[in-house]
Design an enzyme around this catalytic site. Sequence first.
Site, PDB file in Angstrom:
ATOM      1  N   CYS A 115       6.932  -4.344  -5.783  1.00 31.25           N
ATOM      2  CA  CYS A 115       6.909  -5.802  -5.982  1.00 31.25           C
ATOM      3  C   CYS A 115       5.734  -6.250  -6.853  1.00 31.25           C
ATOM      4  CB  CYS A 115       6.845  -6.530  -4.648  1.00 31.25           C
ATOM      5  SG  CYS A 115       8.196  -6.102  -3.554  1.00 31.25           S
ATOM      6  N   HIS A 257       4.563 -14.042  -5.082  1.00 29.07           N
ATOM      7  CA  HIS A 257       5.704 -13.171  -4.801  1.00 29.07           C
ATOM      8  C   HIS A 257       6.537 -13.822  -3.692  1.00 29.07           C
ATOM      9  CE1 HIS A 257       8.211  -9.839  -3.986  1.00 29.07           C
ATOM     10  NE2 HIS A 257       7.572  -9.399  -2.924  1.00 29.07           N
ATOM     11  N   ASN A 287      14.231 -11.799  -1.657  1.00 32.82           N
ATOM     12  CA  ASN A 287      13.163 -10.993  -2.242  1.00 32.82           C
ATOM     13  C   ASN A 287      13.761 -10.075  -3.313  1.00 32.82           C
ATOM     14  OD1 ASN A 287      11.169  -9.128  -2.828  1.00 32.82           O
ATOM     15  ND2 ASN A 287      10.539  -8.835  -0.706  1.00 32.82           N
TER      16      ASN A 287
HETATM   17  O1  UT7 Z   1       8.110  -7.488  -0.948  1.00 32.28           O
HETATM   18  C1  UT7 Z   1       7.507  -6.832   0.119  1.00 32.28           C
HETATM   19  C2  UT7 Z   1       8.571  -6.476   1.068  1.00 32.28           C
HETATM   20  N1  UT7 Z   1       8.412  -6.761   2.415  1.00 32.28           N
HETATM   21  C3  UT7 Z   1       8.187  -7.941   3.007  1.00 32.28           C
HETATM   22  O2  UT7 Z   1       7.828  -8.895   2.450  1.00 32.28           O
HETATM   23  C4  UT7 Z   1       8.441  -8.015   4.457  1.00 32.28           C
HETATM   24  C5  UT7 Z   1       7.320  -8.569   5.249  1.00 32.28           C
HETATM   25  N2  UT7 Z   1       7.748  -8.787   6.597  1.00 32.28           N
HETATM   26  C6  UT7 Z   1       8.519  -9.824   6.953  1.00 32.28           C
HETATM   27  O3  UT7 Z   1       8.868 -10.645   6.134  1.00 32.28           O
HETATM   28  C7  UT7 Z   1       8.878  -9.978   8.414  1.00 32.28           C
HETATM   29  O4  UT7 Z   1       8.114  -9.065   9.162  1.00 32.28           O
HETATM   30  C8  UT7 Z   1      10.371  -9.783   8.669  1.00 32.28           C
HETATM   31  C9  UT7 Z   1      11.158 -10.939   8.103  1.00 32.28           C
HETATM   32  C10 UT7 Z   1      10.852  -8.475   8.080  1.00 32.28           C
HETATM   33  C11 UT7 Z   1      10.621  -9.747  10.168  1.00 32.28           C
HETATM   34  O5  UT7 Z   1      10.135 -10.930  10.775  1.00 32.28           O
HETATM   35  P1  UT7 Z   1       9.210 -10.844  12.069  1.00 32.28           P
HETATM   36  O6  UT7 Z   1       8.945 -12.206  12.512  1.00 32.28           O
HETATM   37  O7  UT7 Z   1       8.032  -9.969  11.732  1.00 32.28           O
HETATM   38  O8  UT7 Z   1      10.148 -10.163  13.114  1.00 32.28           O
HETATM   39  P2  UT7 Z   1       9.991  -8.778  13.878  1.00 32.28           P
HETATM   40  O9  UT7 Z   1      10.126  -7.631  12.952  1.00 32.28           O
HETATM   41  O10 UT7 Z   1       8.759  -8.853  14.731  1.00 32.28           O
HETATM   42  O11 UT7 Z   1      11.254  -8.813  14.809  1.00 32.28           O
HETATM   43  C12 UT7 Z   1      11.427  -9.800  15.834  1.00 32.28           C
HETATM   44  C13 UT7 Z   1      12.790  -9.601  16.479  1.00 32.28           C
HETATM   45  C14 UT7 Z   1      13.053  -8.161  16.850  1.00 32.28           C
HETATM   46  O12 UT7 Z   1      13.755  -8.165  18.084  1.00 32.28           O
HETATM   47  P3  UT7 Z   1      12.992  -7.892  19.473  1.00 32.28           P
HETATM   48  O13 UT7 Z   1      12.393  -6.529  19.332  1.00 32.28           O
HETATM   49  O14 UT7 Z   1      11.972  -8.973  19.583  1.00 32.28           O
HETATM   50  O15 UT7 Z   1      14.099  -7.973  20.462  1.00 32.28           O
HETATM   51  C15 UT7 Z   1      13.981  -7.668  15.785  1.00 32.28           C
HETATM   52  O16 UT7 Z   1      14.815  -6.625  16.205  1.00 32.28           O
HETATM   53  O17 UT7 Z   1      13.822  -9.971  15.544  1.00 32.28           O
HETATM   54  C16 UT7 Z   1      14.771  -8.905  15.467  1.00 32.28           C
HETATM   55  N3  UT7 Z   1      15.368  -8.923  14.146  1.00 32.28           N
HETATM   56  C17 UT7 Z   1      16.433  -9.690  13.834  1.00 32.28           C
HETATM   57  N4  UT7 Z   1      17.157 -10.553  14.561  1.00 32.28           N
HETATM   58  C18 UT7 Z   1      18.171 -11.195  13.944  1.00 32.28           C
HETATM   59  C19 UT7 Z   1      14.985  -8.240  13.051  1.00 32.28           C
HETATM   60  N5  UT7 Z   1      15.780  -8.546  12.003  1.00 32.28           N
HETATM   61  C20 UT7 Z   1      16.691  -9.441  12.471  1.00 32.28           C
HETATM   62  C21 UT7 Z   1      17.760 -10.142  11.888  1.00 32.28           C
HETATM   63  N6  UT7 Z   1      18.468 -11.007  12.653  1.00 32.28           N
HETATM   64  N7  UT7 Z   1      18.093  -9.994  10.593  1.00 32.28           N
END
Ligand code: UT7
Length: 330
Positions: A115, A257, A287
């Site tokens: 990125c 970004h 993204n």
């Molecule tokens: O360009 C660089 C590339 N990367 C990034 O920019 C990513 C940076 N990270 C993020 O943007 C965020 O961490 C995410 C959007 C990927 C995830 O958001 P989060 O608030 O950090 O969520 P999390 O990973 O802590 O997950 C929270 C919950 C989990 O469930 P449990 O364990 O709490 O039951 C996940 O399994 O949300 C669940 N989850 C979803 N639920 C519904 C993860 N993805 C999804 C989804 N829909 N698509």
Amino acid sequence: MPTDTVRLVSVGMWTPARVMTNAELEGMVDTTDEWIVERTGIRERRIADDDVGVVEMGYRAAQDALERARLEPSAVDAIIVSTATPDRLLPATACDIEARLATGGAVAFDVWGACSGWLYALNIARGLIASGQIETALCIASEKMSAITDWTDRATCVLFADAAGAAVVQRAEEDGRGILASYMRSDGALAELLHRRPIGSSSVPVDVAELAVRDGHLRMAGREVFKNAVRSMCEAVDAVLEQAGVAKDEIDILVPHQANIRIIEATAKYAGLPMERVWVNVDRYGNTSSATIPVALYEAREAGRIQDGSLVLMVTFGAGLTWAGTLLRW
Ligand code: UT7
């Protein structure tokens, strides 16, 4: 020839026509529109057709940038392409785009900065121009993230999408405008947070069995990447402002970004900027890796939010981990 300054003359972009909404993803994985909007800010994204690759996308964005600069391809001395999703691993995507543009021999090479790659490309172009080796560069980002996405993995498939952006970068007479500061960093110790298995590389040569496993998709530890993203983008903000001797309140617009609205908001808060002075399009494109900044820059310019003389701050982070910042006066 002495370096006067290095300026972005024009920006071009290209995105696929096909829109994929959150509602469509609800039918593919266990997710909801509400979760995606709340956690990422993404509402829809563009997905390229199977027969449209990064050479085609990058070529179209480059053509757009050249037309806006009123330049013929023969004026280009260097083509620097950022992509994490090349159509093929050899030769460089930049060479295939060079062939399409027919520049008549511009040096063409790729940058693997994920990125951060487009800001890396911009800084390399700046260096080549400043050292007197070239006059005009095309910095292109072309990303087909949909091709490396695991469409059964809800943690990543709701985030990534396809786009291309390009800028014509040229030497110009010093008048206070142009690129004022650049910053680039990486931390390879964090590589496993966002990576792909090396199928088709020298360590895992392609064979039919490997391809049948179909596990060359992008994998990400989202929460850890999130924390590092905010930290590194804020570091890049400080670094370029310090280099240029510019105060936070002088920034006219932040073009970050576009990975997640929460990361953008945290960075804007750190930079002391209200969201009215931040260009956001993650809601419409998701993204698109290194293409997010040139596409956002294009839109901000077209919308009149970047005027001649505007002080523009760009910051990014990505796989590597890598991060970078560029400050310019348009
Ligand atoms: O360009 C660089 C590339 N990367 C990034 O920019 C990513 C940076 N990270 C993020 O943007 C965020 O961490 C995410 C959007 C990927 C995830 O958001 P989060 O608030 O950090 O969520 P999390 O990973 O802590 O997950 C929270 C919950 C989990 O469930 P449990 O364990 O709490 O039951 C996940 O399994 O949300 C669940 N989850 C979803 N639920 C519904 C993860 N993805 C999804 C989804 N829909 N698509």
